[in-house]
Design a protein around this motif. Structure first.
Motif, PDB file in Angstrom:
ATOM      1  N   GLU A   1       1.149 -53.628  34.578  1.00  0.00           N
ATOM      2  CA  GLU A   1       0.943 -52.753  35.742  1.00  0.00           C
ATOM      3  C   GLU A   1       1.037 -51.269  35.399  1.00  0.00           C
ATOM      4  O   GLU A   1       0.884 -50.410  36.267  1.00  0.00           O
ATOM      5  N   SER A   2       1.300 -50.942  34.128  1.00  0.00           N
ATOM      6  CA  SER A   2       1.342 -49.521  33.770  1.00  0.00           C
ATOM      7  C   SER A   2      -0.086 -48.989  33.715  1.00  0.00           C
ATOM      8  O   SER A   2      -1.006 -49.659  33.251  1.00  0.00           O
ATOM      9  N   VAL A   3      -0.248 -47.787  34.220  1.00  0.00           N
ATOM     10  CA  VAL A   3      -1.602 -47.256  34.385  1.00  0.00           C
ATOM     11  C   VAL A   3      -1.568 -45.730  34.270  1.00  0.00           C
ATOM     12  O   VAL A   3      -0.616 -45.090  34.719  1.00  0.00           O
TER      13      VAL A   3
ATOM     14  N   SER B   1      -2.477 -35.987  33.323  1.00  0.00           N
ATOM     15  CA  SER B   1      -2.396 -37.440  33.350  1.00  0.00           C
ATOM     16  C   SER B   1      -0.980 -37.859  33.042  1.00  0.00           C
ATOM     17  O   SER B   1      -0.278 -37.178  32.296  1.00  0.00           O
ATOM     18  N   ARG B   2      -0.600 -38.973  33.591  1.00  0.00           N
ATOM     19  CA  ARG B   2       0.715 -39.556  33.285  1.00  0.00           C
ATOM     20  C   ARG B   2       0.639 -41.031  33.609  1.00  0.00           C
ATOM     21  O   ARG B   2      -0.178 -41.459  34.434  1.00  0.00           O
ATOM     22  N   TYR B   3       1.516 -41.804  32.933  1.00  0.00           N
ATOM     23  CA  TYR B   3       1.615 -43.214  33.294  1.00  0.00           C
ATOM     24  C   TYR B   3       2.412 -43.345  34.579  1.00  0.00           C
ATOM     25  O   TYR B   3       3.393 -42.616  34.784  1.00  0.00           O
ATOM     26  N   VAL B   4       1.989 -44.281  35.417  1.00  0.00           N
ATOM     27  CA  VAL B   4       2.795 -44.704  36.561  1.00  0.00           C
ATOM     28  C   VAL B   4       2.701 -46.231  36.608  1.00  0.00           C
ATOM     29  O   VAL B   4       2.066 -46.834  35.738  1.00  0.00           O
ATOM     30  N   LEU B   5       3.319 -46.838  37.615  1.00  0.00           N
ATOM     31  CA  LEU B   5       3.224 -48.292  37.755  1.00  0.00           C
ATOM     32  C   LEU B   5       2.453 -48.637  39.019  1.00  0.00           C
ATOM     33  O   LEU B   5       2.722 -48.056  40.083  1.00  0.00           O
TER      34      LEU B   5
ATOM     35  N   ILE C   1       0.519 -46.587  44.309  1.00  0.00           N
ATOM     36  CA  ILE C   1       1.516 -46.138  43.341  1.00  0.00           C
ATOM     37  C   ILE C   1       2.587 -45.326  44.081  1.00  0.00           C
ATOM     38  O   ILE C   1       2.326 -44.831  45.186  1.00  0.00           O
ATOM     39  N   PHE C   2       3.768 -45.209  43.477  1.00  0.00           N
ATOM     40  CA  PHE C   2       4.897 -44.561  44.164  1.00  0.00           C
ATOM     41  C   PHE C   2       5.492 -43.465  43.295  1.00  0.00           C
ATOM     42  O   PHE C   2       5.600 -43.621  42.077  1.00  0.00           O
ATOM     43  N   SER C   3       5.863 -42.375  43.948  1.00  0.00           N
ATOM     44  CA  SER C   3       6.362 -41.237  43.184  1.00  0.00           C
ATOM     45  C   SER C   3       7.050 -40.233  44.091  1.00  0.00           C
ATOM     46  O   SER C   3       7.234 -40.454  45.280  1.00  0.00           O
ATOM     47  N   ASN C   4       7.370 -39.099  43.456  1.00  0.00           N
ATOM     48  CA  ASN C   4       7.937 -37.948  44.156  1.00  0.00           C
ATOM     49  C   ASN C   4       6.766 -37.064  44.611  1.00  0.00           C
ATOM     50  O   ASN C   4       5.927 -36.672  43.798  1.00  0.00           O
TER      51      ASN C   4
ATOM     52  N   THR D   1       8.245 -32.152  44.246  1.00  0.00           N
ATOM     53  CA  THR D   1       8.275 -31.167  43.159  1.00  0.00           C
ATOM     54  C   THR D   1       7.390 -31.551  41.979  1.00  0.00           C
ATOM     55  O   THR D   1       7.252 -30.772  41.037  1.00  0.00           O
ATOM     56  N   SER D   2       6.814 -32.754  41.969  1.00  0.00           N
ATOM     57  CA  SER D   2       6.090 -33.213  40.778  1.00  0.00           C
ATOM     58  C   SER D   2       4.766 -32.470  40.604  1.00  0.00           C
ATOM     59  O   SER D   2       4.230 -31.887  41.553  1.00  0.00           O
ATOM     60  N   LYS D   3       4.262 -32.530  39.380  1.00  0.00           N
ATOM     61  CA  LYS D   3       2.968 -31.904  39.091  1.00  0.00           C
ATOM     62  C   LYS D   3       1.854 -32.630  39.840  1.00  0.00           C
ATOM     63  O   LYS D   3       0.933 -32.019  40.371  1.00  0.00           O
ATOM     64  N   LYS D   4       1.977 -33.971  39.902  1.00  0.00           N
ATOM     65  CA  LYS D   4       0.929 -34.735  40.591  1.00  0.00           C
ATOM     66  C   LYS D   4       0.833 -34.333  42.050  1.00  0.00           C
ATOM     67  O   LYS D   4      -0.251 -34.327  42.622  1.00  0.00           O
ATOM     68  N   GLU D   5       1.962 -33.978  42.670  1.00  0.00           N
ATOM     69  CA  GLU D   5       1.923 -33.529  44.070  1.00  0.00           C
ATOM     70  C   GLU D   5       1.136 -32.226  44.184  1.00  0.00           C
ATOM     71  O   GLU D   5       0.302 -32.074  45.052  1.00  0.00           O
TER      72      GLU D   5
ATOM     73  N   PRO E   1      14.843 -33.852  41.049  1.00  0.00           N
ATOM     74  CA  PRO E   1      13.760 -32.947  41.471  1.00  0.00           C
ATOM     75  C   PRO E   1      12.610 -33.051  40.454  1.00  0.00           C
ATOM     76  O   PRO E   1      12.435 -32.175  39.608  1.00  0.00           O
ATOM     77  N   GLN E   2      11.868 -34.138  40.525  1.00  0.00           N
ATOM     78  CA  GLN E   2      10.938 -34.528  39.455  1.00  0.00           C
ATOM     79  C   GLN E   2      10.063 -33.363  38.953  1.00  0.00           C
ATOM     80  O   GLN E   2       9.430 -32.672  39.726  1.00  0.00           O
ATOM     81  N   SER E   3      10.099 -33.213  37.640  1.00  0.00           N
ATOM     82  CA  SER E   3       9.297 -32.239  36.887  1.00  0.00           C
ATOM     83  C   SER E   3       9.767 -30.784  37.016  1.00  0.00           C
ATOM     84  O   SER E   3       9.118 -29.871  36.515  1.00  0.00           O
ATOM     85  N   LYS E   4      10.895 -30.566  37.698  1.00  0.00           N
ATOM     86  CA  LYS E   4      11.501 -29.223  37.656  1.00  0.00           C
ATOM     87  C   LYS E   4      12.219 -29.051  36.321  1.00  0.00           C
ATOM     88  O   LYS E   4      12.686 -30.036  35.732  1.00  0.00           O
TER      89      LYS E   4
HETATM   90  C1  LIG Z   1       5.328 -46.874  31.728  1.00  0.00           C
HETATM   91  C2  LIG Z   1       5.684 -45.721  32.630  1.00  0.00           C
HETATM   92  C3  LIG Z   1       5.722 -45.930  33.999  1.00  0.00           C
HETATM   93  C4  LIG Z   1       6.030 -44.884  34.856  1.00  0.00           C
HETATM   94  N1  LIG Z   1       5.997 -45.121  36.203  1.00  0.00           N
HETATM   95  C5  LIG Z   1       6.193 -44.090  37.064  1.00  0.00           C
HETATM   96  C6  LIG Z   1       6.031 -44.298  38.474  1.00  0.00           C
HETATM   97  O1  LIG Z   1       5.696 -45.403  38.955  1.00  0.00           O
HETATM   98  N2  LIG Z   1       6.232 -43.227  39.283  1.00  0.00           N
HETATM   99  C7  LIG Z   1       6.559 -41.992  38.805  1.00  0.00           C
HETATM  100  O2  LIG Z   1       6.734 -41.082  39.584  1.00  0.00           O
HETATM  101  N3  LIG Z   1       6.686 -41.766  37.472  1.00  0.00           N
HETATM  102  C8  LIG Z   1       6.504 -42.789  36.599  1.00  0.00           C
HETATM  103  N4  LIG Z   1       6.616 -42.564  35.236  1.00  0.00           N
HETATM  104  C9  LIG Z   1       6.933 -41.188  34.776  1.00  0.00           C
HETATM  105  C10 LIG Z   1       5.653 -40.342  34.807  1.00  0.00           C
HETATM  106  O3  LIG Z   1       4.851 -40.658  33.670  1.00  0.00           O
HETATM  107  C11 LIG Z   1       5.906 -38.831  34.856  1.00  0.00           C
HETATM  108  O4  LIG Z   1       6.811 -38.445  33.853  1.00  0.00           O
HETATM  109  C12 LIG Z   1       6.443 -38.364  36.215  1.00  0.00           C
HETATM  110  O5  LIG Z   1       5.830 -39.053  37.288  1.00  0.00           O
HETATM  111  C13 LIG Z   1       6.253 -36.851  36.396  1.00  0.00           C
HETATM  112  O6  LIG Z   1       4.885 -36.552  36.348  1.00  0.00           O
HETATM  113  P1  LIG Z   1       4.159 -35.266  36.988  1.00  0.00           P
HETATM  114  O7  LIG Z   1       5.099 -34.118  36.998  1.00  0.00           O
HETATM  115  O8  LIG Z   1       2.960 -35.060  36.138  1.00  0.00           O
HETATM  116  O9  LIG Z   1       3.757 -35.589  38.390  1.00  0.00           O
HETATM  117  C14 LIG Z   1       6.320 -43.591  34.336  1.00  0.00           C
HETATM  118  C15 LIG Z   1       6.280 -43.394  32.958  1.00  0.00           C
HETATM  119  C16 LIG Z   1       5.971 -44.438  32.118  1.00  0.00           C
HETATM  120  C17 LIG Z   1       5.915 -44.191  30.641  1.00  0.00           C
END
Ligand SMILES: Cc1cc2nc3c(=O)[nH]c(=O)nc-3n(C[C@H](O)[C@H](O)[C@H](O)COP(=O)(O)O)c2cc1C
Length: 241
Positions: free
Chosen positions: A66-68, A82-86, A97-100, A103-107, A162-165
């Protein structure tokens, strides 16, 4: 079944020592020979086709199927990240997909540009799936449904980080987490609710490409496309490798 990739053994160790300007040059060339993909085996919708391939990956010993890779692009700069998420959910409408989303870059990217992509790689099957689509935010209630099944530590982490701060050091994070743990001390796991800026998005696909590796780079690439997310009429095209 032997799932090891056959290689052409082209990598020459001497290249690295002789040509110091190239730290990497032509690592091994793999051959993709396990499967094929033809038009007549595709099902009607790309979501169902994805589900079929995903099930196969789940049942195999593919690590974290499920990693993508989730790619976004900030406007007006056009800078891509780009970054991996699940992938946490799949429904008839799209990929969740679920995240912050604070503060994140993706936001910051998604705020300015609704287009995003997902790229899955299932090495054991020599398969790639590429999704391009439009980001929709889930409601708080929908996000809470998934947040509710997370372990306590991950729930608290979502509140605390505070993701990515930029942090001063690891201790700074550990202190914030410890403070949150204290704050939630009296609450059961169920009583810890989803943070307001944390949750899910759905990538609603406009295009989904199924890539099956083949010998000599002559891969099978079948792509579902539609004009807009309002229609269920998909066209399937074969793309040159
Ligand atoms: C295998 C794997 C799965 C990940 N899954 C998530 C996820 O589901 N959600 C998430 O916010 N970050 C996940 N991360 C961390 C992100 O890759 C990333 O570090 C984080 O989301 C901050 O990214 P951004 O600042 O570019 O938005 C995962 C990293 C890896 C390596």
């Amino acid at each position: 079944m032997n799932l090891d990739l056959p290689t052409d053994k082209t990598y020459d160790e001497s290249v690295k020592t002789e040509k110091k300007d190239k730290l990497v040059f032509a690592p091994e060339t793999y051959q993709y020979t396990l499967y094929t993909l033809s038009e007549d085996e595709l099902v009607n919708s790309p979501i169902e086709q994805f589900d079929k391939w995903f099930e196969e990956a789940l049942k195999s010993d593919e690590p974290i199927p499920e990693s993508v890779v989730f790619s976004t692009c900030s406007l007006p700069s056009g800078r891509v990240s780009s970054r991996y998420v699940l992938l946490k959910e799949l429904d008839k409408r799209g990929f969740l997909i679920f995240s912050n989303w604070d503060t994140s870059k993706k936001e910051k990217d998604v705020e300015t540009n609704k287009y995003a992509s997902l790229t899955f790689l299932w090495k054991k099957f020599q398969r790639q799936v590429r999704v391009e689509g439009i980001v929709e935010r889930l409601t708080y209630e929908e996000s809470q449904e998934y947040y509710g099944v997370r372990p306590r530590g991950s729930k608290i982490g979502a509140w605390a980080s505070p993701q990515s701060k930029v942090l001063k050091n690891r201790e700074e994070l550990d202190k914030i987490v410890a403070a949150k743990e204290k704050e939630f001390e009296g609450l059961t796991d169920d009583e810890i609710k989803c943070p307001p800026k944390w949750g899910g998005i759905r990538i609603v696909p406009l295009e989904v490409e199924f890539w099956q590796g083949r010998q000599s780079r002559l891969h099978d690439r079948l792509s579902y496309r539609r004009e807009s997310i309002e229609t269920d009429e998909w066209e399937v095209v074969r793309l040159a490798p």
